[in-house]
Design a protein around this motif. Structure first.
Motif, PDB file in Angstrom:
ATOM      1  N   ASN A 166       0.854  -1.188   0.000  1.00 29.42           N
ATOM      2  CA  ASN A 166       0.000   0.000   0.000  1.00 29.42           C
ATOM      3  C   ASN A 166       0.892   1.241   0.000  1.00 29.42           C
ATOM      4  OD1 ASN A 166      -1.825   2.035   0.291  1.00 29.42           O
ATOM      5  ND2 ASN A 166      -2.698   1.313   2.225  1.00 29.42           N
ATOM      6  N   PRO A 167       1.206   1.771  -1.178  1.00 30.08           N
ATOM      7  CA  PRO A 167       2.111   2.917  -1.242  1.00 30.08           C
ATOM      8  C   PRO A 167       1.524   4.202  -0.683  1.00 30.08           C
ATOM      9  CG  PRO A 167       1.235   2.407  -3.419  1.00 30.08           C
ATOM     10  CD  PRO A 167       0.795   1.308  -2.516  1.00 30.08           C
ATOM     11  N   THR A 168       0.201   4.255  -0.464  1.00 25.99           N
ATOM     12  CA  THR A 168      -0.427   5.468   0.059  1.00 25.99           C
ATOM     13  C   THR A 168      -0.505   5.475   1.577  1.00 25.99           C
ATOM     14  OG1 THR A 168      -2.673   4.557  -0.033  1.00 25.99           O
ATOM     15  CG2 THR A 168      -1.827   5.614  -2.031  1.00 25.99           C
ATOM     16  N   ALA A 169      -0.138   4.368   2.232  1.00 22.42           N
ATOM     17  CA  ALA A 169      -0.216   4.301   3.692  1.00 22.42           C
ATOM     18  C   ALA A 169       0.690   5.367   4.305  1.00 22.42           C
ATOM     19  CB  ALA A 169       0.209   2.920   4.178  1.00 22.42           C
ATOM     20  N   GLY A 170       0.255   5.897   5.450  1.00 19.42           N
ATOM     21  CA  GLY A 170       1.056   6.914   6.108  1.00 19.42           C
ATOM     22  C   GLY A 170       1.280   8.132   5.238  1.00 19.42           C
ATOM     23  N   ARG A 171       0.256   8.474   4.418  1.00 14.39           N
ATOM     24  CA  ARG A 171       0.346   9.589   3.459  1.00 14.39           C
ATOM     25  C   ARG A 171       1.541   9.433   2.533  1.00 14.39           C
ATOM     26  NH1 ARG A 171      -0.658  12.028   8.404  1.00 14.39           N
ATOM     27  NH2 ARG A 171      -2.859  12.496   8.721  1.00 14.39           N
ATOM     28  N   GLY A 172       1.912   8.198   2.257  1.00 11.69           N
ATOM     29  CA  GLY A 172       2.950   7.925   1.281  1.00 11.69           C
ATOM     30  C   GLY A 172       4.372   8.160   1.753  1.00 11.69           C
ATOM     31  N   ARG A 173       4.580   8.340   3.059  1.00 12.54           N
ATOM     32  CA  ARG A 173       5.924   8.710   3.519  1.00 12.54           C
ATOM     33  C   ARG A 173       6.936   7.572   3.399  1.00 12.54           C
ATOM     34  NH1 ARG A 173       6.923   7.998   9.330  1.00 12.54           N
ATOM     35  NH2 ARG A 173       5.279   6.714  10.239  1.00 12.54           N
ATOM     36  N   HIS A 174       6.451   6.313   3.255  1.00 17.17           N
ATOM     37  CA  HIS A 174       7.374   5.185   3.097  1.00 17.17           C
ATOM     38  C   HIS A 174       7.351   4.629   1.669  1.00 17.17           C
ATOM     39  CE1 HIS A 174       8.549   5.004   7.247  1.00 17.17           C
ATOM     40  NE2 HIS A 174       7.298   4.881   7.656  1.00 17.17           N
TER      41      HIS A 174
ATOM     42  N   MET B  67     -17.913  13.566   7.714  1.00 14.74           N
ATOM     43  CA  MET B  67     -17.603  14.971   7.467  1.00 14.74           C
ATOM     44  C   MET B  67     -16.870  15.156   6.140  1.00 14.74           C
ATOM     45  SD  MET B  67     -16.401  15.952  11.334  1.00 14.74           S
ATOM     46  CE  MET B  67     -15.676  17.513  10.851  1.00 14.74           C
ATOM     47  N   ARG B  68     -17.230  16.210   5.426  1.00 18.05           N
ATOM     48  CA  ARG B  68     -16.553  16.561   4.174  1.00 18.05           C
ATOM     49  C   ARG B  68     -15.505  17.645   4.389  1.00 18.05           C
ATOM     50  NH1 ARG B  68     -19.306  14.745  -0.416  1.00 18.05           N
ATOM     51  NH2 ARG B  68     -21.296  13.748   0.042  1.00 18.05           N
ATOM     52  N   PHE B  69     -15.602  18.344   5.517  1.00 19.38           N
ATOM     53  CA  PHE B  69     -14.671  19.433   5.805  1.00 19.38           C
ATOM     54  C   PHE B  69     -14.483  19.500   7.316  1.00 19.38           C
ATOM     55  CE2 PHE B  69     -13.668  23.817   6.822  1.00 19.38           C
ATOM     56  CZ  PHE B  69     -12.639  24.091   5.928  1.00 19.38           C
ATOM     57  N   PRO B  70     -13.277  19.774   7.788  1.00 17.51           N
ATOM     58  CA  PRO B  70     -12.028  19.979   7.050  1.00 17.51           C
ATOM     59  C   PRO B  70     -11.428  18.661   6.588  1.00 17.51           C
ATOM     60  CG  PRO B  70     -11.602  20.134   9.390  1.00 17.51           C
ATOM     61  CD  PRO B  70     -13.087  19.954   9.245  1.00 17.51           C
ATOM     62  N   LYS B  71     -10.414  18.734   5.757  1.00 14.35           N
ATOM     63  CA  LYS B  71      -9.727  17.556   5.271  1.00 14.35           C
ATOM     64  C   LYS B  71      -8.602  17.174   6.230  1.00 14.35           C
ATOM     65  CE  LYS B  71     -12.045  17.411   1.370  1.00 14.35           C
ATOM     66  NZ  LYS B  71     -12.991  16.311   1.083  1.00 14.35           N
ATOM     67  N   GLY B  72      -8.157  15.907   6.121  1.00 15.86           N
ATOM     68  CA  GLY B  72      -6.985  15.466   6.869  1.00 15.86           C
ATOM     69  C   GLY B  72      -7.243  15.290   8.357  1.00 15.86           C
ATOM     70  N   PRO B  73      -6.177  15.293   9.160  1.00 14.71           N
ATOM     71  CA  PRO B  73      -6.295  15.013  10.596  1.00 14.71           C
ATOM     72  C   PRO B  73      -7.167  15.999  11.354  1.00 14.71           C
ATOM     73  CG  PRO B  73      -3.999  14.886   9.873  1.00 14.71           C
ATOM     74  CD  PRO B  73      -4.776  15.444   8.727  1.00 14.71           C
TER      75      PRO B  73
ATOM     76  N   VAL C  14     -11.979  18.147  14.987  1.00 18.06           N
ATOM     77  CA  VAL C  14     -13.313  18.755  15.029  1.00 18.06           C
ATOM     78  C   VAL C  14     -14.337  17.746  15.535  1.00 18.06           C
ATOM     79  CG1 VAL C  14     -15.163  19.751  13.619  1.00 18.06           C
ATOM     80  CG2 VAL C  14     -12.776  20.423  13.224  1.00 18.06           C
ATOM     81  N   ALA C  15     -14.230  16.504  15.073  1.00 16.55           N
ATOM     82  CA  ALA C  15     -15.173  15.472  15.501  1.00 16.55           C
ATOM     83  C   ALA C  15     -15.052  15.194  16.996  1.00 16.55           C
ATOM     84  CB  ALA C  15     -14.934  14.186  14.708  1.00 16.55           C
ATOM     85  N   ILE C  16     -13.826  15.205  17.520  1.00 15.44           N
ATOM     86  CA  ILE C  16     -13.627  14.985  18.956  1.00 15.44           C
ATOM     87  C   ILE C  16     -14.327  16.073  19.763  1.00 15.44           C
ATOM     88  CG2 ILE C  16     -11.884  15.081  20.792  1.00 15.44           C
ATOM     89  CD1 ILE C  16     -10.009  13.579  18.848  1.00 15.44           C
ATOM     90  N   VAL C  17     -14.143  17.331  19.380  1.00 17.08           N
ATOM     91  CA  VAL C  17     -14.774  18.435  20.099  1.00 17.08           C
ATOM     92  C   VAL C  17     -16.288  18.314  20.044  1.00 17.08           C
ATOM     93  CG1 VAL C  17     -15.114  20.927  20.135  1.00 17.08           C
ATOM     94  CG2 VAL C  17     -12.822  19.986  19.775  1.00 17.08           C
ATOM     95  N   ALA C  18     -16.815  17.999  18.862  1.00 19.74           N
ATOM     96  CA  ALA C  18     -18.270  17.884  18.707  1.00 19.74           C
ATOM     97  C   ALA C  18     -18.842  16.774  19.577  1.00 19.74           C
ATOM     98  CB  ALA C  18     -18.612  17.639  17.236  1.00 19.74           C
ATOM     99  N   GLU C  19     -18.156  15.640  19.625  1.00 18.83           N
ATOM    100  CA  GLU C  19     -18.681  14.522  20.405  1.00 18.83           C
ATOM    101  C   GLU C  19     -18.455  14.716  21.906  1.00 18.83           C
ATOM    102  OE1 GLU C  19     -20.683  12.306  19.556  1.00 18.83           O
ATOM    103  OE2 GLU C  19     -20.619  12.714  17.410  1.00 18.83           O
ATOM    104  N   LEU C  20     -17.404  15.440  22.286  1.00 13.44           N
ATOM    105  CA  LEU C  20     -17.231  15.760  23.707  1.00 13.44           C
ATOM    106  C   LEU C  20     -18.397  16.603  24.223  1.00 13.44           C
ATOM    107  CD1 LEU C  20     -13.438  16.535  24.305  1.00 13.44           C
ATOM    108  CD2 LEU C  20     -14.843  14.841  25.505  1.00 13.44           C
TER     109      LEU C  20
END
Length: 303
Positions: A15-23, A164-170, A175-181
């Motif tokens: 999987n070349p895309t794993a870890g955002r491709g860093r390996h 969620m469609r926004f924001p992208k990435g981590p 945002v999801a953590i804050v919302a669910e807290l």
């Protein structure tokens, strides 16, 4: 059946895309290490998770002498579905961000050292047996996992983040953590441990074959993948403030000392709750209810 002198090819899932491709640049070196054993090495074609799973299962059914998966926890998880309980040796090469299962098994944490260790194991025919967890849903569907099943706050956060469609990435998860807290509340669960039923309210439920998830969080710190048992951690009626305070302790595993955190151990765990989709090895899995059973020695590990 192959003669003993022909152990079958080494099937490799990359999987070349794993870890955002860093390996990504390390993958040719991984294949070079495996080919240095003199064994036939076959790279499995796959452009999606479904194709990867089908390719792994086909390779094992067709007589692969070993399966090697190089990627993150999700890639390793796909490989486990094909080899669990078959006796086909499995090699795990970490190339993701968390790599929790690989690290907990004491394997090298970087791709090239891991490939070198697997190549040595192939030459020496060196294996060891470790446990897996076998999960079954209400309709009889089966999924295997190596690390942790999450069925509380963390699973709910993942569900929100994946919608969620926004924001992208981590940042999406932040945002999801804050919302669910803000919506945090104990939910009623039924937990059946080796036939003994427990009714409880909880905000956090995890079932572990190994200790970690989420990139080093020791959520089930006592879990041992060689003892034939599953460890369960339940965070009970925790307030938002109490939950936020114990969350940093999860990285050390010291959260289990909190008076509202309870631990259990069992060979079979039945877990029931309304409106919860479980996550295993970081991947979306079955809605509850599910039954999880320890499968001693179900994984034949190249090590």
């Amino acid at each position: 059946m192959r003669p003993s002198s022909d152990p079958g090819p080494v099937a490799v899932l990359l999987n070349p895309t794993a870890g955002r491709g860093r390996h990504r640049d390390a993958l040719p070196g991984v294949l070079e290490q495996l080919r240095s054993t003199g064994r036939e090495v076959t790279v499995l074609p796959a452009t999606s998770a479904d194709e990867a799973l089908a390719a792994c299962r086909t390779a094992v059914a067709s007589g692969a002498g070993a399966l090697v998966a190089a990627g993150g926890d999700g890639t390793i998880h796909l490989g486990l579905q094909a080899v669990a309980g078959t006796g086909v040796p499995f090699g795990a090469i970490p190339a993701g961000t968390g790599n929790d299962f690989v690290v907990e098994l004491g394997l090298p944490g970087e791709p090239l050292p891991a490939a070198a260790a697997i190549a040595r194991a192939l030459r020496e025919e060196s294996i060891r047996k470790v446990d897996l967890a076998r999960m079954t849903d209400a309709e009889g569907n089966v999924r295997w996992f190596g690390a942790v099943l999450a069925a509380g706050f963390d699973a709910i956060v993942n569900e929100r983040a994946n919608r969620m469609r926004f924001p992208k990435g981590p940042r999406r998860y932040d945002v999801a953590i804050v919302a669910e807290l803000l919506r945090l509340r104990p939910r009623p669960y039924t937990l059946v441990l080796d036939g003994v039923e427990h009714h409880l309210d909880a905000v956090l439920v995890a079932v572990g074959n190994t200790a970690c998830y989420g990139g080093g969080m020791r959520i089930v710190p006592a879990a041992d993948p060689t003892d034939g048992l599953l460890d369960v951690v339940v965070g009970g009626r925790l307030s938002r403030v109490a939950f936020a305070r114990i969350k940093p302790h999860v990285y050390r595993g010291t959260h289990v000392g909190h008076p509202l955190v309870t631990t259990y151990r069992a060979a079979t765990v039945e877990l029931r709750a309304e409106g919860i989709v479980s996550y295993v090895d970081g991947e979306r899995s079955f809605p509850l209810p599910v039954t999880v059973t320890s499968a001693p020695g179900a994984l034949t590990l190249l090590a």
